[in-house]
Scaffold this motif. Structure first.
Motif, PDB file in Angstrom:
ATOM      1  N   ASN A  82      15.050   2.808   8.062  1.00  0.00           N
ATOM      2  CA  ASN A  82      14.487   2.183   6.873  1.00  0.00           C
ATOM      3  C   ASN A  82      12.974   2.323   6.777  1.00  0.00           C
ATOM      4  N   ASN A  86      11.071   4.348   3.695  1.00  0.00           N
ATOM      5  CA  ASN A  86      10.127   3.742   2.758  1.00  0.00           C
ATOM      6  C   ASN A  86       8.757   4.399   2.836  1.00  0.00           C
ATOM      7  N   ASN A  90       7.140   6.413  -0.355  1.00  0.00           N
ATOM      8  CA  ASN A  90       5.865   5.930  -0.885  1.00  0.00           C
ATOM      9  C   ASN A  90       4.792   7.010  -0.846  1.00  0.00           C
ATOM     10  N   ASP A 134      16.295   6.995  -7.421  1.00  0.00           N
ATOM     11  CA  ASP A 134      16.290   5.649  -7.992  1.00  0.00           C
ATOM     12  C   ASP A 134      15.078   4.853  -7.528  1.00  0.00           C
ATOM     13  N   TYR A 135      14.651   5.072  -6.301  1.00  0.00           N
ATOM     14  CA  TYR A 135      13.467   4.377  -5.779  1.00  0.00           C
ATOM     15  C   TYR A 135      12.200   4.951  -6.406  1.00  0.00           C
ATOM     16  N   LYS A 138      10.945   4.231 -10.163  1.00  0.00           N
ATOM     17  CA  LYS A 138      10.348   2.928 -10.471  1.00  0.00           C
ATOM     18  C   LYS A 138       8.845   3.080 -10.689  1.00  0.00           C
TER      19      LYS A 138
END
Length: 201
Positions: A82, A86, A90, A134-135, A138
């Motif tokens: 995870n 992330n 990012n 999908d992330y 945003k």
């Protein structure tokens, strides 16, 4: 008066000559004379000094490389590590925000360890790419983010099979590069997609 007549005749001859020359060119050629085409693909990507990423030039686009990679368990579409996931996403978002003309390709990949059927393996790679998208959307316009799935047809590693369960991020500079990439994918995958019943083209 005589000078005015001579000037008028000279003006008419020049105008006739100019119109004749213009007619030698097609409308498309005349358009190019009026405005120079923008060289949309000819620029250097911006990478911030603190960003720990590298770009690997490919035939089409640039593979974005990181110190660590995203891992998946066998047959899973949800990422395993995870924090790394992330961090990488990012960093991709930051890169895309700094390069407003760039188009991002998210490639989903699978391996052969959990092989049940060609279609199942393909759908695993589809969903890995879509979950990452999908992330990212945003924060980034969805029109600039495209997903493509390769199943197990493009392994990066010959021996570390589990590391072929991955998503790759490809940076393209302009729409022309995207069209080239899309054409490459179509040529590379069409027979496979027909075989598994995804498309009938």
């Amino acid at each position: 008066m005589r000078k005015k007549i001579i000037f008028f005749i000279f003006f008419v001859i020049e105008a006739f000559y100019l119109v004749s020359c213009i007619r030698l060119f097609t409308p498309e050629e005349r358009l190019r004379f009026r405005r120079k085409p923008k060289k949309e693909c000819e620029y250097n990507f911006i990478i911030e000094e603190n960003q720990k990423i590298n770009l690997l030039k490919q035939d089409i686009g640039n593979l974005i490389l990181f110190e660590n990679e995203i891992y998946y368990d066998i047959g899973e579409t949800q990422y395993k590590n995870n924090d790394t996931y992330n961090y990488i996403l990012n960093e991709v978002i930051n890169f895309m925000q700094n390069n407003q003309n760039a188009i991002l390709i998210i490639e989903g990949h699978a391996d052969t360890l959990a092989y049940k059927s060609k279609k199942v393996n393909y759908m695993i790679s589809v969903n890995r790419a879509l979950i990452a998208k999908d992330y990212i959307i945003k924060y980034i316009d969805e029109e600039r983010v495209k997903t493509y799935a390769y199943s197990d047809l493009k392994p990066r590693y010959d021996t570390n099979t589990d590391r072929n369960r991955r998503v790759d991020f490809i940076a393209l500079k302009c729409m022309q590069e995207f069209e080239e990439y899309d054409n490459f994918y179509s040529n590379y995958m069409t027979d496979f997609l027909i075989e598994i019943g995804i498309t009938n083209r």
